[in-house]
Design an enzyme around this catalytic site. Structure first.
Site, PDB file in Angstrom:
ATOM      1  N   ARG A 103       0.842  -1.194   0.000  1.00 48.29           N
ATOM      2  CA  ARG A 103       0.000   0.000   0.000  1.00 48.29           C
ATOM      3  C   ARG A 103       0.871   1.235   0.000  1.00 48.29           C
ATOM      4  O   ARG A 103       1.809   1.338   0.783  1.00 48.29           O
ATOM      5  CB  ARG A 103      -0.875   0.040   1.258  1.00 48.29           C
ATOM      6  N   THR A 107      -1.521   7.455  -0.368  1.00 47.74           N
ATOM      7  CA  THR A 107      -2.812   7.303  -1.068  1.00 47.74           C
ATOM      8  C   THR A 107      -3.569   6.056  -0.624  1.00 47.74           C
ATOM      9  O   THR A 107      -4.756   5.926  -0.901  1.00 47.74           O
ATOM     10  CB  THR A 107      -2.570   7.188  -2.581  1.00 47.74           C
ATOM     11  N   ASP A 199       0.022  -3.825  12.266  1.00 51.57           N
ATOM     12  CA  ASP A 199       0.559  -4.135  10.937  1.00 51.57           C
ATOM     13  C   ASP A 199       0.884  -5.626  10.871  1.00 51.57           C
ATOM     14  O   ASP A 199       1.836  -6.096  11.501  1.00 51.57           O
ATOM     15  CB  ASP A 199       1.812  -3.286  10.674  1.00 51.57           C
ATOM     16  N   ASP A 202       4.462  -6.644   9.619  1.00 52.31           N
ATOM     17  CA  ASP A 202       5.501  -6.356  10.612  1.00 52.31           C
ATOM     18  C   ASP A 202       5.449  -7.342  11.775  1.00 52.31           C
ATOM     19  O   ASP A 202       6.481  -7.808  12.260  1.00 52.31           O
ATOM     20  CB  ASP A 202       5.343  -4.923  11.146  1.00 52.31           C
TER      21      ASP A 202
HETATM   22  C1  PRP Z   1      -1.307  -4.960   4.233  1.00 47.81           C
HETATM   23  C2  PRP Z   1      -2.125  -6.224   4.274  1.00 47.81           C
HETATM   24  C3  PRP Z   1      -2.900  -6.153   2.998  1.00 47.81           C
HETATM   25  C4  PRP Z   1      -3.137  -4.661   2.847  1.00 47.81           C
HETATM   26  C5  PRP Z   1      -4.541  -4.370   3.269  1.00 47.81           C
HETATM   27  O1  PRP Z   1      -0.208  -5.112   3.422  1.00 47.81           O
HETATM   28  O2  PRP Z   1      -1.393  -7.388   4.397  1.00 47.81           O
HETATM   29  O3  PRP Z   1      -2.202  -6.658   1.876  1.00 47.81           O
HETATM   30  O4  PRP Z   1      -2.225  -4.007   3.722  1.00 47.81           O
HETATM   31  O5  PRP Z   1      -4.858  -3.059   3.053  1.00 47.81           O
HETATM   32  P1  PRP Z   1      -5.911  -2.615   1.956  1.00 47.81           P
HETATM   33  O6  PRP Z   1      -7.109  -3.481   2.126  1.00 47.81           O
HETATM   34  O7  PRP Z   1      -6.187  -1.175   2.336  1.00 47.81           O
HETATM   35  O8  PRP Z   1      -5.298  -2.723   0.604  1.00 47.81           O
HETATM   36  P2  PRP Z   1       0.931  -3.981   3.265  1.00 47.81           P
HETATM   37  O9  PRP Z   1       0.647  -3.164   2.060  1.00 47.81           O
HETATM   38  O10 PRP Z   1       1.093  -3.263   4.555  1.00 47.81           O
HETATM   39  O11 PRP Z   1       2.204  -4.839   2.927  1.00 47.81           O
HETATM   40  P3  PRP Z   1       2.979  -5.933   3.798  1.00 47.81           P
HETATM   41  O12 PRP Z   1       2.066  -7.132   3.922  1.00 47.81           O
HETATM   42  O13 PRP Z   1       4.174  -6.196   2.963  1.00 47.81           O
HETATM   43  O14 PRP Z   1       3.326  -5.346   5.134  1.00 47.81           O
HETATM   44  N1  URA Z   2      -2.605  -3.628   6.825  1.00 45.06           N
HETATM   45  C1  URA Z   2      -2.304  -4.114   8.048  1.00 45.06           C
HETATM   46  O1  URA Z   2      -1.353  -4.907   8.185  1.00 45.06           O
HETATM   47  N2  URA Z   2      -3.045  -3.733   9.078  1.00 45.06           N
HETATM   48  C2  URA Z   2      -4.090  -2.899   8.945  1.00 45.06           C
HETATM   49  O2  URA Z   2      -4.753  -2.581   9.958  1.00 45.06           O
HETATM   50  C3  URA Z   2      -4.392  -2.394   7.672  1.00 45.06           C
HETATM   51  C4  URA Z   2      -3.635  -2.790   6.622  1.00 45.06           C
END
Ligand code: PRP
Ligand code: URA
Length: 208
Positions: A103, A107, A199, A202
């Site tokens: 993400r 945005t 997160d 993380d």
């Molecule tokens: C997180 C999560 C989803 C996304 C959800 O990933 O694992 O993929 O955010 O958010 P959305 O519904 O608003 O799109 P992130 O982009 O943080 O990446 P990561 O898993 O690598 O930490």
């Molecule tokens: N991605 C995450 O990992 N946690 C949230 O709460 C939203 C997006």
């Protein structure tokens, strides 16, 4: 209208409460996510087609059934990786195809950074795996990629969903059923699910 299945299984609810707990360390977090994935996959695969098969037991012939459909597990990187192992143990013949989306912090739009699918679909059913459905942007983008690829049956398996994400995914892709542990949460100004679990990537990889 898309089907939205919220698991009411006591084990799922018990494990999700532990998963959300801020005191849960990455090792325990990974373990819980793996276990929750198995329980959700049990529900998400309840309608897979089977075919008759005959096996010879030590005492005679028995008729049984075997999976007829080829299943693809499609984790959205990174956090979706936490849902793969448990389901893969259940279905060792499943293929695993990765989709890399992150993400944009400003945005909240998904940015694709990895996707290497073969030329045409090699599976009958895809399970898109991601523990978090926040705005729904990442899930919608992953399903878009799979549909462009030619996938015809797609299901989404997630753990915690905001109302907005469920609305987004079911509106854009009403043919994709959702299998979740928790739904109806809200988003804060940074696009995080509240109360959520923080997160997921993380906490899974110890990078927070
Ligand atoms: C997180 C999560 C989803 C996304 C959800 O990933 O694992 O993929 O955010 O958010 P959305 O519904 O608003 O799109 P992130 O982009 O943080 O990446 P990561 O898993 O690598 O930490
Ligand atoms: N991605 C995450 O990992 N946690 C949230 O709460 C939203 C997006």
């Amino acid at each position: 209208m898309a089907e939205v299945h919220i698991s009411t299984h006591p084990l799922v609810q018990h494990k999700v409460a532990l998963l959300r707990d801020r005191r849960t360390d990455p090792k325990k977090f990974r373990e819980l996510l793996r276990e929750i994935a198995v329980l959700l996959a049990y529900e998400a695969t309840a309608d897979l087609a089977t075919e008759e098969v005959e096996v010879v037991t030590p005492l005679g012939r028995a008729s049984g059934r075997r999976l007829k459909e080829r299943v693809g597990l499609v984790p959205i990187l990174r956090a979706g990786l936490g849902l793969v192992e448990g389901i893969w143990n259940l279905m060792p013949n499943a293929e695993v195809w990765h989709i890399g989306l992150r993400r944009d912090e400003r945005t909240l739009e998904p940015v694709e950074y990895y996707s290497r699918l073969p030329v045409s679909p090699t599976v009958d059913v895809c399970l898109v795996l991601d523990p978090m459905l926040a705005t729904g942007g990442s899930a919608v983008a992953a399903v878009n990629i799979l549909k462009r690829w030619g996938a015809r049956r797609i299901k989404f398996v997630g753990v915690i969903a905001a109302e907005e994400g469920v609305r987004h995914l079911t509106t854009v892709h009403p043919d994709v059923p959702l299998y979740l542990a928790v739904a109806g949460e809200v988003l804060n100004d940074d696009g995080y699910i509240v109360p959520g679990l923080g997160d997921a990537g993380d906490r899974l990889f110890g990078t927070g």
